[in-house]
Design a protein around this motif. Structure first.
Motif, PDB file in Angstrom:
ATOM      1  N   ASP A   1      30.249  21.368   6.215  1.00  0.00           N
ATOM      2  CA  ASP A   1      31.219  21.477   7.306  1.00  0.00           C
ATOM      3  C   ASP A   1      30.874  20.491   8.423  1.00  0.00           C
ATOM      4  N   ASP A   2      30.740  19.228   8.016  1.00  0.00           N
ATOM      5  CA  ASP A   2      30.293  18.153   8.895  1.00  0.00           C
ATOM      6  C   ASP A   2      31.497  17.352   9.396  1.00  0.00           C
ATOM      7  N   GLN A   3      31.971  17.690  10.589  1.00  0.00           N
ATOM      8  CA  GLN A   3      33.160  17.043  11.142  1.00  0.00           C
ATOM      9  C   GLN A   3      32.925  15.561  11.410  1.00  0.00           C
ATOM     10  N   ALA A   4      31.737  15.198  11.861  1.00  0.00           N
ATOM     11  CA  ALA A   4      31.436  13.790  12.129  1.00  0.00           C
ATOM     12  C   ALA A   4      31.520  12.969  10.841  1.00  0.00           C
ATOM     13  N   LEU A   5      31.015  13.513   9.748  1.00  0.00           N
ATOM     14  CA  LEU A   5      31.090  12.813   8.460  1.00  0.00           C
ATOM     15  C   LEU A   5      32.533  12.741   7.967  1.00  0.00           C
ATOM     16  N   ARG A   6      33.323  13.780   8.207  1.00  0.00           N
ATOM     17  CA  ARG A   6      34.760  13.739   7.863  1.00  0.00           C
ATOM     18  C   ARG A   6      35.443  12.593   8.617  1.00  0.00           C
TER      19      ARG A   6
ATOM     20  N   HIS B   1      44.188   1.053   3.311  1.00  0.00           N
ATOM     21  CA  HIS B   1      45.353   0.705   4.135  1.00  0.00           C
ATOM     22  C   HIS B   1      46.350   1.863   4.153  1.00  0.00           C
ATOM     23  N   ALA B   2      45.809   3.048   4.420  1.00  0.00           N
ATOM     24  CA  ALA B   2      46.621   4.268   4.412  1.00  0.00           C
ATOM     25  C   ALA B   2      46.131   5.187   5.528  1.00  0.00           C
ATOM     26  N   PRO B   3      47.022   6.008   6.051  1.00  0.00           N
ATOM     27  CA  PRO B   3      46.622   6.943   7.113  1.00  0.00           C
ATOM     28  C   PRO B   3      45.880   8.156   6.527  1.00  0.00           C
ATOM     29  N   ILE B   4      44.575   8.088   6.550  1.00  0.00           N
ATOM     30  CA  ILE B   4      43.763   9.197   6.051  1.00  0.00           C
ATOM     31  C   ILE B   4      43.088   9.828   7.267  1.00  0.00           C
ATOM     32  N   LEU B   5      43.310  11.117   7.423  1.00  0.00           N
ATOM     33  CA  LEU B   5      42.810  11.848   8.586  1.00  0.00           C
ATOM     34  C   LEU B   5      41.582  12.676   8.213  1.00  0.00           C
ATOM     35  N   PRO B   6      40.755  13.013   9.205  1.00  0.00           N
ATOM     36  CA  PRO B   6      39.568  13.823   8.912  1.00  0.00           C
ATOM     37  C   PRO B   6      39.891  15.126   8.168  1.00  0.00           C
ATOM     38  N   GLU B   7      41.040  15.737   8.475  1.00  0.00           N
ATOM     39  CA  GLU B   7      41.374  16.996   7.791  1.00  0.00           C
ATOM     40  C   GLU B   7      41.704  16.783   6.308  1.00  0.00           C
ATOM     41  N   HIS B   8      41.872  15.532   5.899  1.00  0.00           N
ATOM     42  CA  HIS B   8      42.084  15.220   4.483  1.00  0.00           C
ATOM     43  C   HIS B   8      40.769  15.132   3.709  1.00  0.00           C
TER      44      HIS B   8
END
Length: 110
Positions: free
Chosen positions: A24-29, A41-48
């Motif tokens: 559950d490492d948000q910084a690594l996400r 070249h795509a919108p990848i968000l931490p929640e993904h």
């Protein structure tokens, strides 16, 4: 074969999406989402960035769940991994992974 070896032979336990999920490492996400966004070249968000491994029950990244051609092929053929497929040595689908990651081939043959 260990459950955390992906269909392609990569070791899921060594990849940032898996590590971010189990720890559950948000910084690594956030770091992984930024890198993957740039590389793809795509919108990848931490929640993904949530994945518990492609061969086990549990959450997977969108790519691993439905876009990975290797995973889809293995599921369709009903093999545990590409190592169980008689076409492994000539397969172009998994070939790029194996040519760049000799350890993946070792994992599939091991």
């Amino acid at each position: 074969m260990r459950d955390m070896i992906a269909y392609c032979g990569l070791d899921c336990e060594k990849y940032d999406a898996y590590l971010a999920t189990i720890n559950d490492d948000q910084a690594l996400r956030e770091k992984t989402a930024k890198l993957w966004s740039e590389l793809n070249h795509a919108p990848i968000l931490p929640e993904h960035i949530n994945c518990q491994g492609c061969r086990v029950d549990g959450v997977k990244t969108v790519y691993c769940e439905s876009l990975c051609g290797i995973r889809q092929c293995a599921l369709q053929k009903g093999v545990t991994t590409c190592g169980d497929c008689p076409e492994l040595e000539s397969c172009q689908t998994v070939g790029a992974i194996l040519s760049n990651n000799p350890a993946a081939l070792d994992n599939l043959k091991g």
